[in-house]
Write a protein that holds these residues in place. Structure first.
Motif, PDB file in Angstrom:
ATOM      1  N   CYS A  47       0.838  -1.199   0.000  1.00 21.80           N
ATOM      2  CA  CYS A  47       0.000   0.000   0.000  1.00 21.80           C
ATOM      3  C   CYS A  47       0.877   1.255   0.000  1.00 21.80           C
ATOM      4  O   CYS A  47       1.822   1.358   0.781  1.00 21.80           O
ATOM      5  CB  CYS A  47      -0.887  -0.033   1.244  1.00 21.80           C
ATOM      6  SG  CYS A  47      -1.836   1.463   1.561  1.00 21.80           S
ATOM      7  N   CYS A  50       0.384   3.033   3.733  1.00 19.26           N
ATOM      8  CA  CYS A  50       0.906   2.435   4.977  1.00 19.26           C
ATOM      9  C   CYS A  50       2.106   1.528   4.754  1.00 19.26           C
ATOM     10  O   CYS A  50       2.782   1.158   5.708  1.00 19.26           O
ATOM     11  CB  CYS A  50      -0.207   1.687   5.716  1.00 19.26           C
ATOM     12  SG  CYS A  50      -0.683   0.143   4.916  1.00 19.26           S
ATOM     13  N   HIS A  90      -4.744   0.355   0.271  1.00 19.29           N
ATOM     14  CA  HIS A  90      -5.899  -0.259   0.931  1.00 19.29           C
ATOM     15  C   HIS A  90      -7.109   0.676   0.877  1.00 19.29           C
ATOM     16  O   HIS A  90      -6.954   1.894   0.838  1.00 19.29           O
ATOM     17  CB  HIS A  90      -5.594  -0.510   2.417  1.00 19.29           C
ATOM     18  CG  HIS A  90      -4.514  -1.492   2.660  1.00 19.29           C
ATOM     19  ND1 HIS A  90      -3.336  -1.148   3.290  1.00 19.29           N
ATOM     20  CD2 HIS A  90      -4.423  -2.818   2.378  1.00 19.29           C
ATOM     21  CE1 HIS A  90      -2.573  -2.228   3.397  1.00 19.29           C
ATOM     22  NE2 HIS A  90      -3.195  -3.248   2.845  1.00 19.29           N
ATOM     23  N   CYS A  93      -7.059   2.987   3.948  1.00 18.81           N
ATOM     24  CA  CYS A  93      -5.963   3.959   3.824  1.00 18.81           C
ATOM     25  C   CYS A  93      -6.333   5.062   2.832  1.00 18.81           C
ATOM     26  O   CYS A  93      -6.015   6.238   3.048  1.00 18.81           O
ATOM     27  CB  CYS A  93      -4.678   3.257   3.390  1.00 18.81           C
ATOM     28  SG  CYS A  93      -3.961   2.209   4.669  1.00 18.81           S
TER      29      CYS A  93
HETATM   30 ZN   LIG Z   1      -2.587   0.764   3.646  1.00 17.72          ZN
END
Ligand SMILES: [Zn+2]
Length: 204
Positions: A47, A50, A90, A93
């Motif tokens: 991702c 993150c 994600h 996210c």
């Molecule tokens: Zn993420």
């Protein structure tokens, strides 16, 4: 804040620093995107927010007004004809990014290069707002910068202002495990580690 975002390194104000944000002399450069970091995220399916793995299946992005309009018009069969440098992440996210990140979410606070576009679009709904979009298909290609193509829209969450995504963000975080998968060390605040990882791919 999603637990995976809360686990990110912070700047001196306490703001989480994205996995694709490069660090220079111990300071994150929020306005830029690191080529090494974006490359690593793409080839390791991590991702961009993150830095932890994305499960097989859809990936998400925050898209700005003009692109959101194009995706909405094309429907589920959308596939971007021109590749983009914007890396996916994600769902939670990207909802977080939409709610909090001025560069991604706010029509009045876009990146410098887009200022003239925003100016031209003022008073005209097109080109403003945006969406959080899920895509079933993603591929990437490296040519000095990492370029992405996305296809098959599985979710399209429209907003005029990114803060409108807050209820969805809260619902997403509520359903999430607080068990955090550690982000690899080369996507934290050590730029030399990111560069070394990137170099190892280019020479292998
Ligand atoms: Zn993420």
């Amino acid at each position: 804040m999603p637990p995976l975002v809360a686990a990110r390194p912070r700047d001196e104000r306490g703001y989480p620093v994205l996995a694709i944000t490069p660090w220079v002399d111990g300071v994150p450069r929020f306005a830029s995107t690191g080529t090494a970091r974006t490359f690593i995220c793409a080839v390791e399916r991590l991702c961009s927010i993150c830095g932890t793995p994305m499960a097989p299946g859809p990936v998400w992005r925050v898209v700005a007004g003009a692109e959101a309009d194009a995706i909405e018009a094309a429907g589920p069969g959308f596939r971007n004809a021109a590749p983009t440098v914007e890396a996916p992440g994600h769902r939670s996210c990207m909802l977080y990014a939409a709610v909090t990140c001025p560069y991604l979410a706010r029509p009045t606070a876009r990146r410098g290069a887009d200022a003239s576009v925003v100016e031209a679009a003022r008073g005209d709904k097109r080109g403003l707002g945006g969406a959080v979009v899920g895509f079933a298909e993603m591929d990437h290609r490296y040519a000095d910068v990492m370029m992405f193509r996305f296809g098959k829209v599985v979710e399209f969450l429209r907003h005029e202002n990114g803060e409108e995504q807050l209820p969805r963000l809260i619902a997403a975080v509520a359903g999430e495990s607080t068990q955090v998968t550690p982000c690899p060390a080369y996507l934290l605040s050590d730029e030399e580690a990111a560069d070394a990882r990137f170099a190892s791919y280019l020479t292998s």
